[in-house]
Design an enzyme around this catalytic site. Structure first.
Site, PDB file in Angstrom:
ATOM      1  N   ARG A   1      18.808  43.170  13.234  1.00  0.00           N
ATOM      2  CA  ARG A   1      19.584  43.487  14.433  1.00  0.00           C
ATOM      3  C   ARG A   1      19.439  44.939  14.890  1.00  0.00           C
ATOM      4  O   ARG A   1      19.826  45.312  15.985  1.00  0.00           O
ATOM      5  CB  ARG A   1      21.069  43.157  14.196  1.00  0.00           C
ATOM      6  CG  ARG A   1      21.358  41.667  14.270  1.00  0.00           C
ATOM      7  CD  ARG A   1      22.733  41.317  13.759  1.00  0.00           C
ATOM      8  NE  ARG A   1      22.789  41.349  12.296  1.00  0.00           N
ATOM      9  CZ  ARG A   1      23.900  41.096  11.581  1.00  0.00           C
ATOM     10  NH1 ARG A   1      25.034  40.825  12.204  1.00  0.00           N
ATOM     11  NH2 ARG A   1      23.867  41.139  10.264  1.00  0.00           N
TER      12      ARG A   1
ATOM     13  N   ASN B   1      25.315  47.148  11.903  1.00  0.00           N
ATOM     14  CA  ASN B   1      24.275  46.147  12.121  1.00  0.00           C
ATOM     15  C   ASN B   1      23.410  46.432  13.341  1.00  0.00           C
ATOM     16  O   ASN B   1      22.271  45.992  13.398  1.00  0.00           O
ATOM     17  CB  ASN B   1      24.901  44.752  12.239  1.00  0.00           C
ATOM     18  CG  ASN B   1      25.533  44.319  10.914  1.00  0.00           C
ATOM     19  OD1 ASN B   1      24.898  44.409   9.867  1.00  0.00           O
ATOM     20  ND2 ASN B   1      26.786  43.903  10.953  1.00  0.00           N
TER      21      ASN B   1
HETATM   22  C1  UD1 Z   1      27.415  40.366   4.555  1.00  0.00           C
HETATM   23  C2  UD1 Z   1      28.311  39.283   3.979  1.00  0.00           C
HETATM   24  C3  UD1 Z   1      29.494  39.075   4.923  1.00  0.00           C
HETATM   25  C4  UD1 Z   1      30.224  40.348   5.130  1.00  0.00           C
HETATM   26  C5  UD1 Z   1      29.287  41.459   5.588  1.00  0.00           C
HETATM   27  C6  UD1 Z   1      30.024  42.761   5.566  1.00  0.00           C
HETATM   28  C7  UD1 Z   1      26.845  37.752   2.765  1.00  0.00           C
HETATM   29  C8  UD1 Z   1      26.167  36.427   2.785  1.00  0.00           C
HETATM   30  N1  UD1 Z   1      27.557  38.070   3.829  1.00  0.00           N
HETATM   31  O1  UD1 Z   1      26.915  39.869   5.757  1.00  0.00           O
HETATM   32  O2  UD1 Z   1      30.362  38.100   4.373  1.00  0.00           O
HETATM   33  O3  UD1 Z   1      31.258  40.182   6.072  1.00  0.00           O
HETATM   34  O4  UD1 Z   1      28.170  41.549   4.697  1.00  0.00           O
HETATM   35  O5  UD1 Z   1      29.231  43.795   6.030  1.00  0.00           O
HETATM   36  O6  UD1 Z   1      26.769  38.439   1.791  1.00  0.00           O
HETATM   37  N2  UD1 Z   1      20.462  42.605   1.474  1.00  0.00           N
HETATM   38  C9  UD1 Z   1      19.523  42.642   0.486  1.00  0.00           C
HETATM   39  N3  UD1 Z   1      18.749  41.558   0.243  1.00  0.00           N
HETATM   40  C10 UD1 Z   1      18.895  40.424   0.945  1.00  0.00           C
HETATM   41  C11 UD1 Z   1      19.865  40.383   1.961  1.00  0.00           C
HETATM   42  C12 UD1 Z   1      20.654  41.490   2.206  1.00  0.00           C
HETATM   43  O7  UD1 Z   1      19.351  43.645  -0.185  1.00  0.00           O
HETATM   44  O8  UD1 Z   1      18.155  39.466   0.646  1.00  0.00           O
HETATM   45  C13 UD1 Z   1      21.267  43.789   1.723  1.00  0.00           C
HETATM   46  C14 UD1 Z   1      21.053  44.338   3.130  1.00  0.00           C
HETATM   47  O9  UD1 Z   1      19.987  45.266   3.138  1.00  0.00           O
HETATM   48  C15 UD1 Z   1      22.393  44.954   3.456  1.00  0.00           C
HETATM   49  C16 UD1 Z   1      23.367  44.170   2.633  1.00  0.00           C
HETATM   50  O10 UD1 Z   1      22.614  43.477   1.653  1.00  0.00           O
HETATM   51  O11 UD1 Z   1      22.410  46.303   3.057  1.00  0.00           O
HETATM   52  C17 UD1 Z   1      24.152  43.194   3.496  1.00  0.00           C
HETATM   53  O12 UD1 Z   1      23.243  42.321   4.107  1.00  0.00           O
HETATM   54  P1  UD1 Z   1      23.413  41.837   5.588  1.00  0.00           P
HETATM   55  O13 UD1 Z   1      22.253  40.991   5.934  1.00  0.00           O
HETATM   56  O14 UD1 Z   1      23.710  42.969   6.459  1.00  0.00           O
HETATM   57  O15 UD1 Z   1      24.700  40.910   5.449  1.00  0.00           O
HETATM   58  P2  UD1 Z   1      25.733  40.558   6.588  1.00  0.00           P
HETATM   59  O16 UD1 Z   1      25.149  39.540   7.458  1.00  0.00           O
HETATM   60  O17 UD1 Z   1      26.246  41.799   7.209  1.00  0.00           O
HETATM   61 CA    CA Z   2      25.763  43.865   7.229  1.00  0.00          CA
END
Ligand code: UD1
Ligand code: CA
Length: 614
Positions: free
Chosen positions: A22, A238
């Site tokens: 995003r 985001n």
């Molecule tokens: C996540 C939560 C959501 C919460 C939100 C708060 C999940 C499924 N959802 O959603 O409930 O409200 O955070 O901000 O957890 N990341 C990795 N590896 C991956 C995926 C993500 O390292 O495979 C890291 C991303 O770089 C990021 C963090 O985890 O720093 C959160 O990931 P993101 O994709 O932003 O999750 P949200 O959709 O925001």
């Molecule tokens: Ca997030």
């Protein structure tokens, strides 16, 4: 599982592998900067304050850069686990299984994209975890607009049921305003056990960490929610729009506390940019559109005028930075003045009381105390001593096309305007370079050089200590300037005697080309000579050049005004201390003198100047 039990050691895990689609960027989201620091660094800093055993960072996109950013902030405390493919937050934690699975610790899970979270809030979550005897504690907040976040679903008794992601939520669940902040505290071993059971059966086909609490509950573990009251603090970033909002928020907080706690004046707080890591001393005045970035430190009582950027630099006290300066990785001691429009970079150093003016670039150079470079100069790879003046347009030609070379300028030097210093080169103490000089060879101390290429014009200052005045027979430096006339002259001619041509010739016969006289002897002799001219018969206009210092001009004119025509001309290569006079003698005397004596006369008048320069 009760609070009497000693607390387990703490580990932190930060999820930071995602790209962050995003953000619409090629850069990993956690590398985007907030308040001059990458997001990941903010999170690492909050984690570090909890003094954990280790901070595990899950890296993926631009892993090297993310690792660097984390290591810069927390050093060896950081450990890295690689998540090559980003298959969800559950999978992100899974990558640390090898390191943590059997660890009897608490695991605080953070997201790399939630940068403003405070260490105190994390501490409260951990305390909550202990006091409630939980196996999993979730930090939640209520949001007016919860869109995009996972929702915290509770039952009629208000007990936690599960977290539902936005994309998987039904319309009723989407009404819920309590959201999952993505910050959790787990019993490490239980987390990894439950993690085995999550599956990518959801709208996004991802492994959700958010499924773990429900699984833990099903196994009889205790899950609790800690509702925090400051939603902004745990909001994730985001999009770039959110990033800008955070930037604003952070900046407002920083500037507010600088004003209220730090005693710093901001002329327009809404148009100043100060990194959260910068320090600014009391009684500084910051004008609009000033940016202070990185780990900059500004001392007390400094004034920073508009349009200036200071990055990772240190300023002492009472420093004045005039408008539109760029100061990067540099050090400015107290009472210096810089700008307007100056550029200091790569460890430029200004010692106390020095000054750099308009359109001056200082790169990897040091200016000593009270040294000045006020106009249009490039000083690169230079070491400059104290009380030296760098004239307008001076350039250190430090680059030969392949390599950089050093310029050394010692104390009390005057570099004339438009001097080119072709490095490597050294200019000795107290020396002077003429305007427009191209200095290609070292200049010894106490010299005057001029020309292209510059050559020594005069190093009288070093010679003068050896001079003996032919008139008073004293060393020049011993002269106390009280002599009115050479003693030997009195003996020979008596005081106040009227001169005849014969006398004068006799006088000149005692003086030879190259003889040195001190100022007083020389002037006095010249005075006698001029008196003679009043009675002489003017027949010719020989031109003689006399050098007279500014300070003696009045005296000189008084002596000569009636008998000679004097035209002042500023010496272009010597402007700092001497003027050249064309003196036209209206006398036939010259013609009557033998050649040797004419030379002697010219030498005498010339010497007046040479000596007077000093
Ligand atoms: C996540 C939560 C959501 C919460 C939100 C708060 C999940 C499924 N959802 O959603 O409930 O409200 O955070 O901000 O957890 N990341 C990795 N590896 C991956 C995926 C993500 O390292 O495979 C890291 C991303 O770089 C990021 C963090 O985890 O720093 C959160 O990931 P993101 O994709 O932003 O999750 P949200 O959709 O925001
Ligand atoms: Ca997030």
């Amino acid at each position: 599982m009760n609070s009497v039990e000693p607390h387990k050691p703490l580990d932190v895990l930060i999820m930071a592998a995602g790209l962050g689609t995003r953000m619409k960027s090629k850069r990993a989201k956690v590398l985007h900067e907030l308040g001059g620091l990458p997001l990941i660094a903010h999170v690492c800093r909050a984690a570090q304050a909890l003094k954990p055993q280790a901070i595990f960072v899950v890296v993926g996109h631009q892993a090297d850069e993310v690792e660097n950013a984390a290591r810069t902030q927390v050093g060896d405390l950081a450990r890295f686990v690689l998540q090559a493919q980003q298959r969800g937050t559950g999978d992100a934690v899974e990558t640390a299984r090898g390191a943590l699975e059997n660890s009897d610790s608490l695991l605080l899970v953070l997201s790399g994209d939630v940068p403003l979270v405070k260490a105190e809030t994390l501490t409260k979550l951990i305390e909550h975890h202990h006091t409630t005897g939980s196996d999993c504690s979730i930090l939640s907040v209520r949001l007016e607009n919860p869109t995009g976040y996972g929702r915290v679903i509770r039952d009629e008794q208000n007990s936690f049921v599960r977290i539902v992601e936005q994309k998987d939520a039904n319309s009723e669940q989407r009404q819920v305003k309590e959201i999952n902040s993505g910050i959790y505290c787990f019993e490490t071993r239980k987390l990894f056990k439950a993690l085995k059971r999550i599956a990518p059966v959801n709208e996004q086909g991802e492994y959700y960490l958010t499924d773990v609490p429900e699984i833990l509950m099903a196994e009889g573990a205790r899950v609790s929610v800690y509702l925090h009251n400051d939603p902004r603090e745990v909001s994730g970033i985001n999009t770039r729009a959110e990033l800008a909002e955070f930037e604003n928020l952070l900046r407002r907080n920083t500037i507010r506390s600088l004003m209220i706690e730090g005693g710093v004046t901001f002329i327009d707080p809404s148009h100043a940019y100060v990194s959260a890591e910068a320090t600014i001393g009391p009684d500084c005045v910051i004008y609009p559109d000033v940016s202070i970035e990185g780990k900059s430190a500004v001392g007390e009582g400094c004034t920073l005028r508009s349009g200036t950027r200071i990055t990772n630099s240190r300023l002492g006290n009472n420093v004045l930075i005039k408008d539109h300066c760029v100061i990067v990785d540099s050090e400015i001691d107290s009472n210096c003045s810089v700008g307007p429009f100056a550029h200091l970079r790569m460890n430029a150093q200004l010692a106390e009381d020095s000054a750099v003016g308009n359109f001056v670039e200082v790169k990897k150079s040091r200016l000593g105390r009270r040294t000045k470079a006020m106009h249009l100069s490039y000083l690169g790879d230079a070491t400059i001593g104290e009380q030296t003046n760098i004239g307008a347009g001076t350039i250190t030609c430090n680059y030969d096309g392949t390599r950089k070379h050093e310029t050394i300028i010692e104390d009390d030097v005057k570099i004339g305007s438009d001097t080119m210093l072709v490095a490597p080169v050294r200019v000795g103490a107290r020396s002077v370079t003429g305007a427009g000089s191209v200095v290609i060879e070292d200049v010894p101390a106490d010299s005057l050089v001029a020309g292209v290429p510059a050559e020594i014009v005069d190093n009288a200052r070093s010679n003068i200590t050896l001079f003996v005045c032919k008139g008073c027979q004293k060393h020049w430096l011993d002269s106390d300037h009280t002599h009115t006339f050479p003693p030997w002259y009195h003996e020979q001619y008596g005081r106040g005697r009227k001169h005849k041509t014969r006398d004068l010739v006799a006088l000149f016969q005692n003086w030879h080309a190259g003889d040195i006289f001190c100022e007083s002897c020389g002037l006095a002799a010249a005075e006698r000579f001029s008196r003679y001219l009043v009675n002489g018969r003017p027949t010719e206009n020989p031109e003689v050049t006399v050098k007279v210092p500014k300070s003696d001009i009045k005296k000189f004119l008084m002596l000569y005004a009636k008998t000679v025509k004097v035209q002042a001309e500023k010496r272009n290569f010597h402007e700092s201390f001497a003027y050249r006079f064309h003196v036209t003698f209206t006398t036939g005397l010259f013609k009557t003198l033998p050649a040797r004596q004419r030379v002697a006369f010219a030498t005498m008048t010339g010497l007046l100047g040479t000596l007077n320069i000093l």
